[in-house]
Design an enzyme around this catalytic site. Structure first.
Site, PDB file in Angstrom:
ATOM      1  N   VAL A  62      13.565  29.587  72.576  1.00 45.39           N
ATOM      2  CA  VAL A  62      13.370  29.849  71.148  1.00 45.39           C
ATOM      3  C   VAL A  62      11.890  30.125  70.926  1.00 45.39           C
ATOM      4  CG1 VAL A  62      13.612  28.945  68.804  1.00 45.39           C
ATOM      5  CG2 VAL A  62      15.263  28.284  70.564  1.00 45.39           C
ATOM      6  N   TYR A 157       7.026  52.181  61.236  1.00 49.67           N
ATOM      7  CA  TYR A 157       7.911  51.933  62.374  1.00 49.67           C
ATOM      8  C   TYR A 157       7.813  53.074  63.392  1.00 49.67           C
ATOM      9  CZ  TYR A 157      12.270  50.805  64.850  1.00 49.67           C
ATOM     10  OH  TYR A 157      13.211  50.494  65.814  1.00 49.67           O
ATOM     11  N   LYS A 161       6.501  52.671  67.277  1.00 51.51           N
ATOM     12  CA  LYS A 161       7.361  53.033  68.401  1.00 51.51           C
ATOM     13  C   LYS A 161       6.724  54.118  69.267  1.00 51.51           C
ATOM     14  CE  LYS A 161      10.832  50.211  67.940  1.00 51.51           C
ATOM     15  NZ  LYS A 161      11.110  49.200  68.987  1.00 51.51           N
TER      16      LYS A 161
END
Length: 266
Positions: A62, A157, A161
Site C-alpha cells: 500500500v 495529461y 504522457k
C-alpha cells in the site's frame, strides 16, 4: 505464443484494478513472481486473493507513489520479498482534474505531472541498480495515444504522457550498455475501471447525469478512431507480456501504440 517468465520478478505500479491488475495477472500466469502496489488496501487484498487463486506468487504494498520517499520504499519491498527485480512496469497514472487548457490551474498541472511522469522517473531511478544485476532486465512504461496525438481536452495529461515517451527513448539509449531494455506502450482509450473513473469525475465536475456523460464521451472518442470503438485490456496486455519476454530481446526504445488506428501520422 507461449511465454515463460518463470523465476522472474515483476513490479507493476497502479495495479490494484484495471489495466495494471490485468498486466500483473498476465505476467504472473506466465510464471513471474509479482508485486502489485496502489493506494487502496481493500482493492489490493482483493487483487492478491484473485491472483493467488490462479496460482500466482504475489505480494502487495500500500503506497502513494506521489510521495517522494515512496519509490525507494517500493523497490526495497520488492527486493526484500524476492531478492531481485527483472521487470518494472510503470503503469500508475490518471487525471485528477479534467478540462480544457484555460480551465486548468498550475496546481492541476503539477498534480498531473507528479502522478504520471514523476512516478515513472523516480521508480525507474530506484530500480536501475537492481535491474543491472538481472539477466533479463526490462522497463516497460505505459503512456497513452494522446502523447503523440493530443485532443481538445486535458493538455496537462497529454504533455505528461509525452514526457514518458521521451524518457523511454532516453533511458533505452543510456541503459543499452547495461542490457536493460526500455520500451513504451501507448494505448488508446481502453474500457477499464480507469475509463469509468474518468467518466464519473467528469460527471461530478459538470453536474451532469453519469449515463449522459458516458454516452457523450464514448461517442466523442470513437468518432476519431477508424475501428470506431473503445479498446479492451486483452488487446494491450499481451503486448506488455511480450515486451517482458525473451522474444523481445532486440527491441528497445520503442513506443508501440494500441489505438484502433487513431494516430494518423506515419
Amino acid at each position: 505464443m507461449e511465454i515463460d517468465l518463470k523465476n522472474r520478478v515483476a513490479l507493476v505500479t497502479g495495479s490494484s484494478k484495471g489495466l495494471g491488475l490485468k498486466i500483473a495477472t498476465a505476467l504472473g500466469t506466465s510464471g513471474a513472481k509479482v508485486t502489485i502496489c496502489a493506494r487502496n488496501e481493500e482493492y489490493l487484498l482483493k487483487a492478491q486473493k484473485e491472483m493467488e487463486a490462479l496460482g500466482i506468487t504475489c505480494s502487495f504494498l500500500v503506497t502513494d507513489l506521489t510521495r517522494p520517499e515512496s519509490a525507494k520504499e517500493t523497490i526495497l519491498h520488492v527486493i526484500q520479498n524476492w531478492g531481485g527485480l527483472d521487470i518494472l512496469v510503470n503503469n500508475v497514472g490518471g487525471i485528477k482534474k479534467t478540462g480544457r487548457y484555460e480551465e486548468l490551474s498550475d496546481e492541476d498541472w503539477y498534480d498531473c505531472f507528479s502522478l504520471n511522469t514523476m512516478t515513472t522517473v523516480s521508480l525507474s531511478r530506484e530500480a536501475i541498480p537492481y535491474l543491472k544485476e538481472s539477466r533479463y532486465p526490462r522497463i516497460i512504461n505505459i503512456s497513452s495515444v494522446v502523447a503523440t496525438q493530443p485532443g481538445d481536452y486535458n493538455p496537462h495529461y497529454s504533455a505528461c504522457k509525452l514526457a514518458i515517451v521521451n524518457l523511454t527513448k532516453h533511458l533505452s539509449n543510456s541503459l543499452a550498455k547495461e542490457g536493460i531494455l526500455v520500451n513504451c506502450v501507448s494505448p488508446g482509450i481502453i474500457h477499464t475501471e480507469g475509463w469509468d473513473h474518468y467518466v464519473k469525475n467528469k460527471s461530478d465536475q459538470e453536474n451532469r447525469p453519469i449515463q449522459d456523460v458516458a454516452y457523450a464521451e464514448e461517442n466523442r472518442v470513437v468518432n476519431g478512431v477508424p475501428l470506431h470503438r473503445l479498446g479492451c485490456s486483452k488487446e494491450v496486455v499481451p503486448l506488455v507480456v511480450f515486451l517482458a519476454s525473451d522474444a523481445a530481446s532486440f527491441m528497445t526504445g520503442e513506443n508501440i501504440r494500441v489505438d484502433g488506428g487513431k494516430v494518423k501520422a506515419v
